[in-house]
Design a protein around this motif. Structure first.
Motif, PDB file in Angstrom:
ATOM      1  N   LEU A 214      19.755  29.713   2.593  1.00  7.99           N
ATOM      2  CA  LEU A 214      18.499  29.489   3.323  1.00  7.99           C
ATOM      3  C   LEU A 214      18.732  29.171   4.802  1.00  7.99           C
ATOM      4  O   LEU A 214      18.057  29.735   5.659  1.00  7.99           O
ATOM      5  CB  LEU A 214      17.639  28.439   2.615  1.00  7.99           C
ATOM      6  N   PRO A 215      19.699  28.289   5.130  1.00 12.61           N
ATOM      7  CA  PRO A 215      19.981  28.074   6.561  1.00 12.61           C
ATOM      8  C   PRO A 215      20.401  29.380   7.251  1.00 12.61           C
ATOM      9  O   PRO A 215      20.006  29.651   8.385  1.00 12.61           O
ATOM     10  CB  PRO A 215      21.138  27.066   6.548  1.00 12.61           C
ATOM     11  N   TYR A 216      21.171  30.182   6.531  1.00  8.26           N
ATOM     12  CA  TYR A 216      21.621  31.470   7.077  1.00  8.26           C
ATOM     13  C   TYR A 216      20.425  32.390   7.352  1.00  8.26           C
ATOM     14  O   TYR A 216      20.288  32.959   8.443  1.00  8.26           O
ATOM     15  CB  TYR A 216      22.607  32.075   6.076  1.00  8.26           C
ATOM     16  N   MET A 217      19.518  32.509   6.394  1.00 13.34           N
ATOM     17  CA  MET A 217      18.337  33.357   6.597  1.00 13.34           C
ATOM     18  C   MET A 217      17.469  32.823   7.731  1.00 13.34           C
ATOM     19  O   MET A 217      16.978  33.587   8.560  1.00 13.34           O
ATOM     20  CB  MET A 217      17.501  33.444   5.313  1.00 13.34           C
ATOM     21  N   ASP A 233      19.607  45.469  13.771  1.00 14.51           N
ATOM     22  CA  ASP A 233      20.949  45.204  14.297  1.00 14.51           C
ATOM     23  C   ASP A 233      21.562  43.946  13.677  1.00 14.51           C
ATOM     24  O   ASP A 233      22.767  43.901  13.416  1.00 14.51           O
ATOM     25  CB  ASP A 233      20.922  45.111  15.828  1.00 14.51           C
ATOM     26  N   ILE A 234      20.722  42.937  13.422  1.00 15.16           N
ATOM     27  CA  ILE A 234      21.256  41.730  12.773  1.00 15.16           C
ATOM     28  C   ILE A 234      21.723  42.082  11.359  1.00 15.16           C
ATOM     29  O   ILE A 234      22.815  41.688  10.928  1.00 15.16           O
ATOM     30  CB  ILE A 234      20.198  40.598  12.754  1.00 15.16           C
ATOM     31  N   ASP A 235      20.919  42.861  10.635  1.00 21.38           N
ATOM     32  CA  ASP A 235      21.314  43.258   9.276  1.00 21.38           C
ATOM     33  C   ASP A 235      22.595  44.096   9.293  1.00 21.38           C
ATOM     34  O   ASP A 235      23.510  43.863   8.497  1.00 21.38           O
ATOM     35  CB  ASP A 235      20.179  44.026   8.594  1.00 21.38           C
ATOM     36  N   GLU A 250      16.898  42.041   5.022  1.00 26.61           N
ATOM     37  CA  GLU A 250      16.766  42.771   3.748  1.00 26.61           C
ATOM     38  C   GLU A 250      16.735  41.786   2.589  1.00 26.61           C
ATOM     39  O   GLU A 250      15.950  41.932   1.649  1.00 26.61           O
ATOM     40  CB  GLU A 250      17.953  43.721   3.561  1.00 26.61           C
ATOM     41  N   LEU A 251      17.585  40.793   2.658  1.00 26.14           N
ATOM     42  CA  LEU A 251      17.661  39.812   1.571  1.00 26.14           C
ATOM     43  C   LEU A 251      16.390  38.967   1.501  1.00 26.14           C
ATOM     44  O   LEU A 251      15.854  38.730   0.411  1.00 26.14           O
ATOM     45  CB  LEU A 251      18.893  38.919   1.748  1.00 26.14           C
ATOM     46  N   ALA A 252      15.888  38.528   2.654  1.00 27.55           N
ATOM     47  CA  ALA A 252      14.661  37.723   2.666  1.00 27.55           C
ATOM     48  C   ALA A 252      13.500  38.540   2.092  1.00 27.55           C
ATOM     49  O   ALA A 252      12.729  38.043   1.264  1.00 27.55           O
ATOM     50  CB  ALA A 252      14.353  37.256   4.089  1.00 27.55           C
ATOM     51  N   ASP A 253      13.384  39.796   2.500  1.00 18.53           N
ATOM     52  CA  ASP A 253      12.342  40.671   1.956  1.00 18.53           C
ATOM     53  C   ASP A 253      12.516  40.853   0.445  1.00 18.53           C
ATOM     54  O   ASP A 253      11.545  40.937  -0.302  1.00 18.53           O
ATOM     55  CB  ASP A 253      12.401  42.060   2.618  1.00 18.53           C
ATOM     56  N   TYR A 254      13.751  40.930   0.011  1.00 13.82           N
ATOM     57  CA  TYR A 254      14.053  41.163  -1.402  1.00 13.82           C
ATOM     58  C   TYR A 254      13.703  39.927  -2.239  1.00 13.82           C
ATOM     59  O   TYR A 254      13.068  40.026  -3.299  1.00 13.82           O
ATOM     60  CB  TYR A 254      15.541  41.509  -1.538  1.00 13.82           C
ATOM     61  N   VAL A 255      14.096  38.753  -1.757  1.00 17.22           N
ATOM     62  CA  VAL A 255      13.790  37.495  -2.459  1.00 17.22           C
ATOM     63  C   VAL A 255      12.279  37.235  -2.435  1.00 17.22           C
ATOM     64  O   VAL A 255      11.704  36.704  -3.386  1.00 17.22           O
ATOM     65  CB  VAL A 255      14.559  36.325  -1.803  1.00 17.22           C
ATOM     66  N   SER A 299       5.299  43.285  -1.766  1.00 10.92           N
ATOM     67  CA  SER A 299       3.978  43.600  -1.214  1.00 10.92           C
ATOM     68  C   SER A 299       4.000  44.896  -0.401  1.00 10.92           C
ATOM     69  O   SER A 299       2.970  45.334   0.117  1.00 10.92           O
ATOM     70  CB  SER A 299       3.476  42.449  -0.334  1.00 10.92           C
ATOM     71  N   GLY A 300       5.179  45.510  -0.264  1.00  9.37           N
ATOM     72  CA  GLY A 300       5.283  46.762   0.481  1.00  9.37           C
ATOM     73  C   GLY A 300       5.578  46.571   1.961  1.00  9.37           C
ATOM     74  O   GLY A 300       5.871  47.523   2.673  1.00  9.37           O
ATOM     75  N   GLN A 301       5.482  45.340   2.440  1.00  6.48           N
ATOM     76  CA  GLN A 301       5.746  45.073   3.860  1.00  6.48           C
ATOM     77  C   GLN A 301       6.271  43.655   4.022  1.00  6.48           C
ATOM     78  O   GLN A 301       5.714  42.715   3.455  1.00  6.48           O
ATOM     79  CB  GLN A 301       4.447  45.224   4.672  1.00  6.48           C
ATOM     80  N   GLY A 302       7.346  43.524   4.787  1.00 13.21           N
ATOM     81  CA  GLY A 302       7.852  42.202   5.153  1.00 13.21           C
ATOM     82  C   GLY A 302       8.407  42.354   6.551  1.00 13.21           C
ATOM     83  O   GLY A 302       7.706  42.806   7.456  1.00 13.21           O
TER      84      GLY A 302
END
Ligand code: 3HC
Length: 308
Positions: A214-217, A233-235, A250-255, A299-302
């Motif tokens: 979580l701190p990383y995200m 670019d960060i990803d 990508e991970l935040a959107d996935y979680v 939700s299709g968008q993050g």
């Protein structure tokens, strides 16, 4: 004690029937994996529709695994998936659903009151020697069980799975300080019996993985907010420069951005030892996305768009 050395006791006490409460991504994933490894599973949720969504999720995920297991044989794929789904019974009645369980795993909404009230009901109906486990990602395990009897608390632990459950090998096994050592051992045996590797941890916010993730995200989101780099670019940087399978966005959107927000807000306002910690300070960007209903892949968008 002596009982621990009796092999017949060990066999008869092994966890065979599991009840998972909550048919969302995590609950369905846990049910699926337990059934894949020959357990009898009951999946409990509030409505037939919720159970049906869980079944769809499991069918899809099992289908992916089956395709790799039997690449040339669609009939075998179907048989394999059906035999596993056949070990999973759906139920909308909690008390019936837990009445035969060796282990109950709760994977419902991340709310302490709702979880406490669920376990009060479970304690009314589950066998006296049933192990009780919560898949919470951010709430104190000890608090979830604090209103139960000492006997029940001795049999309660955290069992924290990761998304996608079918693929991620880790399960955090969380001690509460009140559980019997035997409870932890049984939980470890169960984790290994379903093909996962355990990491044992004390009952502290985020355990191991989320306390670091979580701190990383959040730091990644703050880099974006400061205009240091864009999300792509960060990803790319973290995937190619640090070997992560997904970048932080990508991970935040996935979680799920609602889940990310709920976890950090919870710790920032009320986390044991984390309250007001700048690591978990609210992010305007994250708040804005969640307020707009942009929750990520689901939700299709993050941070990214997933609409076809
Ligand atoms: N069900 C079954 N299998 C799945 C799956 C699913 N839902 N999702 C992915 N897979 C399988 C694929 O079939 C494939 O199998 P193979 O390697 O045997 O062919 C493998 O996983 C890789 O999938 P893909 O090729 O489609 O894509 P990736 O290589 O990007 O892998 C991933 C997908 C496994 C999700 C990988 O990107 C990854 O590990 N990402 C990080 C996930 C992560 O960090 N999860 C933890 C989040 S934190 C959390 O859950 C805690 C909570 O409390 C917040």
């Amino acid at each position: 004690g002596i009982r621990a050395f009796s092999s017949s006791a060990a066999v008869s006490e092994a966890i065979k029937r599991i009840t998972v409460v909550g048919g969302g991504q995590m609950g369905a994933g846990i049910a699926q994996v337990a059934a894949t490894f020959d357990h009898q599973v009951t999946l409990v949720d509030v409505s037939p529709e919720a159970l049906e969504r869980g079944r769809q999720y499991m069918g899809k995920s099992l289908g992916r695994v089956a395709k790799k297991k039997f690449p040339e044989d669609p009939a075998q794929q179907t048989n394999w998936v059906d035999s596993i789904l056949g070990r999973i019974q759906g139920s909308t009645e909690l008390s019936k659903g837990v009445s035969q369980a060796d282990l109950v795993v709760e994977a419902i909404v991340e709310n302490i009151n709702v979880k406490q009230s669920l376990f009060a009901d479970v304690a009314q109906a589950a066998p006296a020697d049933c192990i009780l486990a919560s898949n919470t990602s951010s709430l104190p395990i000890g608090r979830i069980f604090e209103n139960l009897s000492a006997e029940r608390r001795a049999l309660a632990v955290g069992l924290h799975f990761f998304n996608p459950v079918a693929q991620m090998k880790l399960v955090e096994v969380v001690r509460t300080g009140e559980n019997r050592e035997e409870t932890v051992q049984k939980a470890l045996d169960f984790v290994r019996a379903i093909g996962k590797s355990p990491a044992v941890c004390q009952d502290t916010p985020g355990f191991i993985v989320n306390r670091l993730l979580l701190p990383y995200m959040m730091e990644a989101i703050r880099l974006l907010e400061r205009g240091v780099a864009d999300s792509r670019d960060i990803d790319t940087a973290m995937k190619l420069g640090a070997g992560y399978p997904m970048g932080p966005f990508e991970l935040a959107d996935y979680v799920g951005l609602d889940t990310v927000k709920a976890i950090v807000d919870g710790w920032y306002t009320d986390g044991e030892g984390l309250k007001g910690d700048s690591l978990f300070m609210p992010s305007p960007k994250l708040n804005e996305l969640v307020a707009a209903g942009n929750l990520g892949v689901k939700s299709g968008q993050g941070f990214y768009n997933y609409k076809k």
